[in-house]
Design a protein around this motif. Structure first.
Motif, PDB file in Angstrom:
ATOM      1  N   ILE A 200      16.771   4.174  36.882  1.00  0.00           N
ATOM      2  CA  ILE A 200      18.049   4.463  37.534  1.00  0.00           C
ATOM      3  C   ILE A 200      18.472   5.876  37.145  1.00  0.00           C
ATOM      4  N   ASP A 201      18.922   6.639  38.136  1.00  0.00           N
ATOM      5  CA  ASP A 201      19.429   7.985  37.896  1.00  0.00           C
ATOM      6  C   ASP A 201      20.952   7.923  37.817  1.00  0.00           C
ATOM      7  N   TYR A 202      21.492   8.020  36.599  1.00  0.00           N
ATOM      8  CA  TYR A 202      22.934   8.051  36.371  1.00  0.00           C
ATOM      9  C   TYR A 202      23.155   8.715  35.026  1.00  0.00           C
ATOM     10  N   GLU A 203      23.833   9.844  35.028  1.00  0.00           N
ATOM     11  CA  GLU A 203      24.068  10.581  33.785  1.00  0.00           C
ATOM     12  C   GLU A 203      22.757  10.849  33.061  1.00  0.00           C
ATOM     13  N   GLY A 204      21.721  11.167  33.814  1.00  0.00           N
ATOM     14  CA  GLY A 204      20.378  11.363  33.285  1.00  0.00           C
ATOM     15  C   GLY A 204      19.465  10.261  33.795  1.00  0.00           C
ATOM     16  N   GLN A 205      18.377  10.030  33.082  1.00  0.00           N
ATOM     17  CA  GLN A 205      17.404   9.008  33.459  1.00  0.00           C
ATOM     18  C   GLN A 205      17.626   7.754  32.612  1.00  0.00           C
ATOM     19  N   ASN A 206      17.571   6.586  33.279  1.00  0.00           N
ATOM     20  CA  ASN A 206      17.830   5.311  32.613  1.00  0.00           C
ATOM     21  C   ASN A 206      16.712   4.328  32.878  1.00  0.00           C
TER      22      ASN A 206
ATOM     23  N   VAL B  63      18.344   8.830  28.815  1.00  0.00           N
ATOM     24  CA  VAL B  63      18.005  10.173  28.339  1.00  0.00           C
ATOM     25  C   VAL B  63      18.828  11.118  29.199  1.00  0.00           C
ATOM     26  N   ASP B  64      19.832  11.760  28.571  1.00  0.00           N
ATOM     27  CA  ASP B  64      20.745  12.592  29.352  1.00  0.00           C
ATOM     28  C   ASP B  64      20.123  13.951  29.676  1.00  0.00           C
ATOM     29  N   GLU B  65      20.895  14.776  30.365  1.00  0.00           N
ATOM     30  CA  GLU B  65      20.405  16.075  30.814  1.00  0.00           C
ATOM     31  C   GLU B  65      19.966  16.983  29.661  1.00  0.00           C
TER      32      GLU B  65
END
Length: 173
Positions: A96-102, A121-123
């Motif tokens: 899932i792409d939300y506030e980075g990769q999930n 894992v955030d930006e």
């Protein structure tokens, strides 16, 4: 030799049950609400944090291998409706792409609760582990215990766990 055979048999049975549980995720599609969340990075679930998410609905599409998550998040003092979609990976997690990769995964589920984990894992490349407990109606002690065990196993300290029901919640007005 008998021990080896029994170990192998037990492994096959457990794998079959895990596969069956994965195949039936669509049965879990429904309205869910956030009760507890834990995090290795407490800033992400504090007031106005990007993962202080109040779930509304989860929809699994087994045939498509996707999940849709609908939740509220508070930004700058205002509630925002969010919808994110994820794709199932070979290991059973959803990307899932939300506030980075999930990588989101349901760990335990019944008709009344979901216990899930998420690795973000955030930006900036910082990795954060989350655990969450979501319910339809009332929470039972055994679900709370499953959540606490998973949270402890992930190395998340009790002081880094937020009780969402006892805090400002969009469903409660």
């Amino acid at each position: 030799m008998k021990v080896l055979f029994l170990t192998l048999l037990l492994g096959v049975v457990c794998a079959a049950q895990a596969k069956e549980a994965e195949q039936n995720l669509s049965e879990l599609s429904d309205q869910w609400r956030t009760v507890y969340m834990g995090s290795t990075n407490p800033e992400k679930i504090q007031e106005n944090g990007p993962f202080r998410t109040y779930f509304r609905k989860v929809v699994f599409h087994d045939e498509k291998g996707t999940v849709d998550l609908y939740f509220y998040v508070k930004r700058n003092g205002k509630w925002k409706n969010v919808h994110v979609a994820g794709t199932k990976k070979d290991d059973g997690t959803f990307a899932i792409d939300y506030e980075g990769q999930n990588e989101f995964k349901v760990i335990s589920a019944s008709e009344t609760h979901l216990v899930a984990q998420n690795v973000n894992v955030d930006e900036s490349g910082k990795k954060t582990e989350f655990t969450g407990l979501f319910v339809k109606l009332n929470i039972e002690a055994k679900e709370v215990e499953k959540f606490r065990k998973l949270t402890k196993a992930k190395g998340i300290k009790e002081k880094n766990v937020v009780n969402f029901i006892e805090n400002d919640h969009p469903h409660l007005g």
